[in-house]
Design a protein around this motif. Structure first.
Motif, PDB file in Angstrom:
ATOM      1  N   GLU A 132     -41.235   6.625-135.232  1.00  0.00           N
ATOM      2  CA  GLU A 132     -41.366   8.168-135.520  1.00  0.00           C
ATOM      3  C   GLU A 132     -40.563   8.178-134.558  1.00  0.00           C
ATOM      4  O   GLU A 132     -40.417   7.669-133.526  1.00  0.00           O
TER       5      GLU A 132
ATOM      6  N   SER B 244     -49.721  10.328-138.047  1.00  0.00           N
ATOM      7  CA  SER B 244     -49.393  10.715-137.515  1.00  0.00           C
ATOM      8  C   SER B 244     -49.006  12.317-136.525  1.00  0.00           C
ATOM      9  O   SER B 244     -49.439  13.200-137.750  1.00  0.00           O
ATOM     10  N   LYS B 245     -48.731  12.677-136.250  1.00  0.00           N
ATOM     11  CA  LYS B 245     -48.757  14.354-135.347  1.00  0.00           C
ATOM     12  C   LYS B 245     -47.368  14.489-135.940  1.00  0.00           C
ATOM     13  O   LYS B 245     -46.890  15.802-136.246  1.00  0.00           O
ATOM     14  N   SER B 246     -46.179  13.186-136.193  1.00  0.00           N
ATOM     15  CA  SER B 246     -45.044  13.728-136.156  1.00  0.00           C
ATOM     16  C   SER B 246     -44.510  13.521-137.934  1.00  0.00           C
ATOM     17  O   SER B 246     -45.242  12.819-138.248  1.00  0.00           O
TER      18      SER B 246
ATOM     19  N   SER C 289     -52.943  12.186-142.849  1.00  0.00           N
ATOM     20  CA  SER C 289     -51.750  11.654-141.996  1.00  0.00           C
ATOM     21  C   SER C 289     -52.113  10.599-140.670  1.00  0.00           C
ATOM     22  O   SER C 289     -53.377  10.410-140.469  1.00  0.00           O
TER      23      SER C 289
END
Length: 405
Positions: A334, A311-313, A309
């Motif tokens: 994002e 991004s955490k979004s 991944s």
């Protein structure tokens, strides 16, 4: 001539052992004030100078004109916008992104989409192109990329310079020899001043409305990435490569078995680049996790690493990437919550040559609305990032020059 200054601040750690950190720089507007600007794209001219192009429309207009600006100092400043008159009627679509390409010898090609208004498909579009043979001073009348009357819908195109100095283009086309859902991916090359010739189908059942990506490696290999429709329902990213200038391509291979089953178009395509360690990919999916992901291949696409991944979004989309000094820089947009509503920001990852993440963060403030970033490496370990930013009830195209850690 007024020029727009593009600066980036580099912050040093307080302690001697603290690493240098990439910081977002001042974003400078390159589009005209009062116009609605979108579709930023970055390329280089025949002399290696950075060039930014975009589309501008007047208020309440559905179509517009392409503009571009050139930097004579490796991205620190850009010229006043230059219009491409033959692009009149370009439809501003940030995924169906208009593009510029500079061939050796003064030829410039602008490739762009227009509405087709075809009775066989009311949403149909056409890909047009115009050529300049005097470094952009004058432009030939725009021509359709496809003249076959059976081809009434073309879109989601890309363009790249081949080692011999000709240009290659890929695009999605309604012409196909199967009843399965999807479009056909076509490939064509230019023949001197005669424009694009000898269009051939490369693959079928392609997702109809996601960006395609073509990348020409230093060894001349032509790499393609796009979202395929697999087994009539799975929409995953695949990769193909040609080692003979586009005469033949390898069979499509999934870069990641996401197994995303979706009856619709995600409107976010893949990106790829290469360095000394191999190929690097980024894309959006909602299969086997959700958001923007990254993987690489060290054997020219025979195998791929497990995706990771970016991004955490879970709604990070529209990734773009470039190689700079053998490192990899990836950007995307994002959503971010701001004062009870949602804006959009630009995120980034800066990776070592082997794909290891060295730094990650955001390039724009949460208080602004910024999306659809594009990116290109320039000299002296610097990278240009351009994106669309909301300005009142309009949008503008802005650019920053990043000094890499």
């Amino acid at each position: 001539m007024k020029q727009a200054a593009v600066w980036i601040a580099m912050m040093m750690g307080v302690a001697a052992c603290q690493p240098r950190t990439l910081q977002p720089g001042k974003a400078v507007v390159v589009s005209h004030t009062g116009k609605d600007a979108s579709c930023p794209f970055i390329t280089k001219d025949a002399d290696g100078r950075p060039v930014i192009s975009w589309v501008e429309t007047n208020s309440n207009a559905d179509t517009g004109l392409m503009y571009y600006a050139v930097s004579n100092d490796d991205g620190y400043t850009f010229s006043e916008p230059v219009v491409i008159p033959a692009s009149a009627g370009v439809y501003p679509h940030d995924e169906n992104l208009p593009k510029l390409l500079f061939k050796p010898g003064g030829t410039v090609i602008a490739l762009f989409g227009v509405e087709a208004n075809d009775p066989r498909n009311k949403y149909a579009g056409k890909v047009m192109y115009t050529q300049s043979f005097d470094d952009g001073k004058t432009w030939q009348p725009a021509l359709p990329l496809v003249t076959d009357t059976a081809g009434y819908d073309q879109r989601y195109f890309d363009m790249a310079l081949l080692p011999g100095g000709e240009a290659a283009a890929i695009w999605l086309d309604n012409r196909k020899d199967t009843n399965a859902e999807g479009s056909t991916l076509y490939f064509a090359t230019t023949a001197g001043r005669n424009g694009f010739q000898h269009a051939v189908p490369v693959a079928s059942t392609i997702c109809q409305c996601c960006r395609t990506k073509m990348y020409v490696a230093e060894n001349g290999n032509i790499h393609l990435a796009y979202r395929d429709i697999i087994n009539d329902s799975i929409r995953d990213m695949v990769h193909q490569v040609s080692a003979d200038g586009g005469r033949t391509f390898s069979a499509p291979v999934r870069i990641s078995a996401d197994n995303w089953v979706v009856n619709g178009c995600p409107h976010t395509g893949p990106t790829l680049t290469a360095n000394s360690t191999g190929l690097h990919f980024a894309w959006f999916t909602m299969g086997g996790g959700q958001g923007a992901f990254y993987c690489r291949s060290v054997d020219n696409g025979n195998t791929y690493t497990q995706k990771e991944s970016l991004s955490k979004s879970p709604m990070a989309k529209h990734p773009q990437m470039t190689t700079i000094a053998d490192h990899i820089m990836i950007v995307w947009d994002e959503p971010v919550k701001w004062k009870g509503d949602f804006n959009s920001r630009i995120g980034f990852q800066y990776k070592a040559a082997d794909g290891k993440t060295m730094e990650a963060g955001v390039l724009t403030a949460d208080s602004t609305y910024a999306n659809f970033p594009v990116i290109s490496g320039v000299k002296d370990n610097k990278t240009l990032v351009a994106y669309k930013r909301r300005a009142g009830n309009k949008s503008e195209v802005v650019v920053s020059l990043l000094s890499m850690p």
